[in-house]
Design a protein around this motif. Structure first.
Motif, PDB file in Angstrom:
ATOM      1  N   GLU A 218      14.747   7.393   3.260  1.00 24.18           N
ATOM      2  CA  GLU A 218      14.838   5.962   2.945  1.00 24.18           C
ATOM      3  C   GLU A 218      14.566   5.118   4.185  1.00 24.18           C
ATOM      4  O   GLU A 218      13.797   4.141   4.137  1.00 24.18           O
ATOM      5  N   ASN A 219      15.178   5.480   5.306  1.00 25.88           N
ATOM      6  CA  ASN A 219      14.979   4.722   6.545  1.00 25.88           C
ATOM      7  C   ASN A 219      13.516   4.723   6.976  1.00 25.88           C
ATOM      8  O   ASN A 219      12.977   3.694   7.415  1.00 25.88           O
ATOM      9  N   TYR A 220      12.861   5.881   6.856  1.00 27.25           N
ATOM     10  CA  TYR A 220      11.450   5.971   7.223  1.00 27.25           C
ATOM     11  C   TYR A 220      10.606   5.020   6.394  1.00 27.25           C
ATOM     12  O   TYR A 220       9.777   4.262   6.928  1.00 27.25           O
ATOM     13  N   PHE A 221      10.782   5.054   5.081  1.00 33.90           N
ATOM     14  CA  PHE A 221       9.936   4.241   4.217  1.00 33.90           C
ATOM     15  C   PHE A 221      10.242   2.752   4.338  1.00 33.90           C
ATOM     16  O   PHE A 221       9.348   1.916   4.187  1.00 33.90           O
ATOM     17  N   ARG A 222      11.477   2.391   4.616  1.00 34.87           N
ATOM     18  CA  ARG A 222      11.779   0.973   4.841  1.00 34.87           C
ATOM     19  C   ARG A 222      11.124   0.498   6.145  1.00 34.87           C
ATOM     20  O   ARG A 222      10.671  -0.646   6.236  1.00 34.87           O
ATOM     21  N   ALA A 223      11.054   1.367   7.137  1.00 34.83           N
ATOM     22  CA  ALA A 223      10.373   1.018   8.388  1.00 34.83           C
ATOM     23  C   ALA A 223       8.869   0.854   8.160  1.00 34.83           C
ATOM     24  O   ALA A 223       8.249  -0.097   8.649  1.00 34.83           O
ATOM     25  N   VAL A 224       8.281   1.782   7.397  1.00 33.46           N
ATOM     26  CA  VAL A 224       6.848   1.709   7.101  1.00 33.46           C
ATOM     27  C   VAL A 224       6.531   0.438   6.321  1.00 33.46           C
ATOM     28  O   VAL A 224       5.502  -0.212   6.563  1.00 33.46           O
ATOM     29  N   LYS A 225       7.388   0.057   5.417  1.00 34.82           N
ATOM     30  CA  LYS A 225       7.179  -1.157   4.629  1.00 34.82           C
ATOM     31  C   LYS A 225       7.042  -2.378   5.532  1.00 34.82           C
ATOM     32  O   LYS A 225       6.240  -3.288   5.260  1.00 34.82           O
ATOM     33  N   SER A 226       7.808  -2.409   6.619  1.00 35.36           N
ATOM     34  CA  SER A 226       7.790  -3.561   7.523  1.00 35.36           C
ATOM     35  C   SER A 226       6.464  -3.684   8.281  1.00 35.36           C
ATOM     36  O   SER A 226       6.154  -4.756   8.815  1.00 35.36           O
ATOM     37  N   TRP A 227       5.661  -2.599   8.338  1.00 34.34           N
ATOM     38  CA  TRP A 227       4.376  -2.676   9.022  1.00 34.34           C
ATOM     39  C   TRP A 227       3.393  -3.590   8.296  1.00 34.34           C
ATOM     40  O   TRP A 227       2.495  -4.147   8.901  1.00 34.34           O
ATOM     41  N   GLY A 228       3.550  -3.719   6.990  1.00 37.72           N
ATOM     42  CA  GLY A 228       2.656  -4.561   6.207  1.00 37.72           C
ATOM     43  C   GLY A 228       1.274  -3.985   5.992  1.00 37.72           C
ATOM     44  O   GLY A 228       0.359  -4.692   5.567  1.00 37.72           O
ATOM     45  N   LEU A 229       1.088  -2.706   6.268  1.00 39.92           N
ATOM     46  CA  LEU A 229      -0.227  -2.086   6.097  1.00 39.92           C
ATOM     47  C   LEU A 229      -0.402  -1.487   4.705  1.00 39.92           C
ATOM     48  O   LEU A 229      -1.515  -1.402   4.196  1.00 39.92           O
ATOM     49  N   PHE A 230       0.698  -1.067   4.086  1.00 45.82           N
ATOM     50  CA  PHE A 230       0.636  -0.414   2.778  1.00 45.82           C
ATOM     51  C   PHE A 230       1.309  -1.286   1.723  1.00 45.82           C
ATOM     52  O   PHE A 230       2.342  -1.904   1.976  1.00 45.82           O
ATOM     53  N   SER A 231       0.705  -1.333   0.554  1.00 45.03           N
ATOM     54  CA  SER A 231       1.260  -2.116  -0.553  1.00 45.03           C
ATOM     55  C   SER A 231       1.014  -1.381  -1.863  1.00 45.03           C
ATOM     56  O   SER A 231       0.322  -0.354  -1.886  1.00 45.03           O
ATOM     57  N   LYS A 232       1.554  -1.906  -2.927  1.00 44.12           N
ATOM     58  CA  LYS A 232       1.440  -1.244  -4.228  1.00 44.12           C
ATOM     59  C   LYS A 232      -0.013  -1.165  -4.701  1.00 44.12           C
ATOM     60  O   LYS A 232      -0.483  -0.120  -5.149  1.00 44.12           O
ATOM     61  N   GLU A 233      -0.737  -2.271  -4.615  1.00 49.84           N
ATOM     62  CA  GLU A 233      -2.100  -2.315  -5.144  1.00 49.84           C
ATOM     63  C   GLU A 233      -3.160  -2.077  -4.065  1.00 49.84           C
ATOM     64  O   GLU A 233      -4.174  -1.450  -4.317  1.00 49.84           O
ATOM     65  N   GLY A 234      -2.957  -2.611  -2.864  1.00 48.31           N
ATOM     66  CA  GLY A 234      -3.962  -2.499  -1.813  1.00 48.31           C
ATOM     67  C   GLY A 234      -5.069  -3.532  -1.981  1.00 48.31           C
ATOM     68  O   GLY A 234      -5.208  -4.150  -3.032  1.00 48.31           O
ATOM     69  N   THR A 235      -5.859  -3.730  -0.947  1.00 45.54           N
ATOM     70  CA  THR A 235      -6.961  -4.697  -0.970  1.00 45.54           C
ATOM     71  C   THR A 235      -8.197  -4.058  -1.594  1.00 45.54           C
ATOM     72  O   THR A 235      -8.644  -3.003  -1.134  1.00 45.54           O
TER      73      THR A 235
END
Length: 276
Positions: A218-235
């Motif tokens: 959980e801690n890893y993925f919450r940290a990755v989320k803060s990077w703003g590089l990955f999202s549900k849909e993507g560009t």
């Protein structure tokens, strides 16, 4: 390499040159879609034959040299020439630059400081119409520097469980690695986009892992989320790339090399799949 007289040929950016020229990549080119690269240098340091690169056919080009010897500068020259091609040719080409150094956004601004040197080549200082994309989590950092950018993200679903382990530097055979791979692959099998919250929920539903591994995941993925590089849909690719457009994907703010490599490899795979 084809050699002929350059009586009527001009570099895309408008300079004027005469004498003998050499065209790299297409001996049958009739003078259209040529990118001016420069001149051979004679032993007395005078300019020799003009050197052009064909832009009508696909090519694989390697630019190599020591640090500071002009690799990025050479790439910038090629991008400028692509941007200044006539519309009938330019409209069939799309330029995408993966910028790991954070330097190519400056191509928007005319290089007035070297106007004298450019004049000797028959070229005026000119900025390019380019679009700069950066990881969505870094938008504010660029705005503070008055750099106009757009957000870019990669769909979370594009990454396999093994890729997440490499990004997070987790051994796949460790309890945490086994949990990550199992959860991510389970979500990917459903073939629907999913968010970080979906991953975290799936982590705590896993009955075969201990609480310590779940908490770490959980801690890893919450940290990755803060990077703003990955999202549900993507560009979407259509937002990044289009005929006649020069796009800079600035990944210089990604300090983790594994993250940068994953983002670039995913984008390259999508491009290959679209064009194959």
């Amino acid at each position: 390499m084809h050699e002929r007289e350059s009586k009527d040929l001009r570099p895309a950016s408008g300079g004027k040159f005469g004498g003998t020229l050499r065209v790299l990549g297409n001996e049958e080119n009739n003078g259209e879609g040529l990118l001016f690269l420069g001149n051979y240098m004679a032993l007395d340091h005078s300019r020799g034959a003009d050197v052009y690169l064909d832009a009508l056919k696909p090519h694989a080009v390697l630019i190599c040299g020591k640090r500071g010897y002009g690799k990025s500068y050479t790439m910038g020259c090629m991008l400028e020439e692509l941007a200044f091609l006539p519309e009938p040719v330019k409209g069939n080409l799309a330029a995408l630059i993966i910028d790991t150094m954070g330097i190519f956004w400056t191509m928007r601004t005319p290089n007035s400081s070297e106007a004298g040197r450019l004049k000797s080549w028959g070229l005026p200082p000119a900025g390019l119409e380019i679009e700069v994309f950066v990881p969505a989590g870094n938008i504010e950092a660029y705005k503070k520097r008055n750099i106009e950018v757009k957000p870019f993200s990669t769909s979370i679903r594009e990454l396999s469980g093994s890729q997440w382990c490499r990004i997070l530097r987790v051994e796949e055979v460790s309890p945490l690695g086994i949990l990550l791979v199992r959860v991510v692959e389970s979500l990917r099998e459903k073939e629907d986009p999913y968010s970080f919250e979906d991953i975290i929920n799936e982590i705590f539903l896993d009955e075969r892992s201990d609480s310590a591994s779940k908490g770490a995941a959980e801690n890893y993925f919450r940290a990755v989320k803060s990077w703003g590089l990955f999202s549900k849909e993507g560009t979407p690719l259509s937002v990044l790339i289009a005929g006649g457009r020069t796009t800079i994907l600035d990944v210089s703010t990604l300090e983790n090399e594994n993250v940068c490599a994953a983002a670039v490899s995913i984008l390259a795979g999508r491009l290959y799949a679209e064009t194959a």
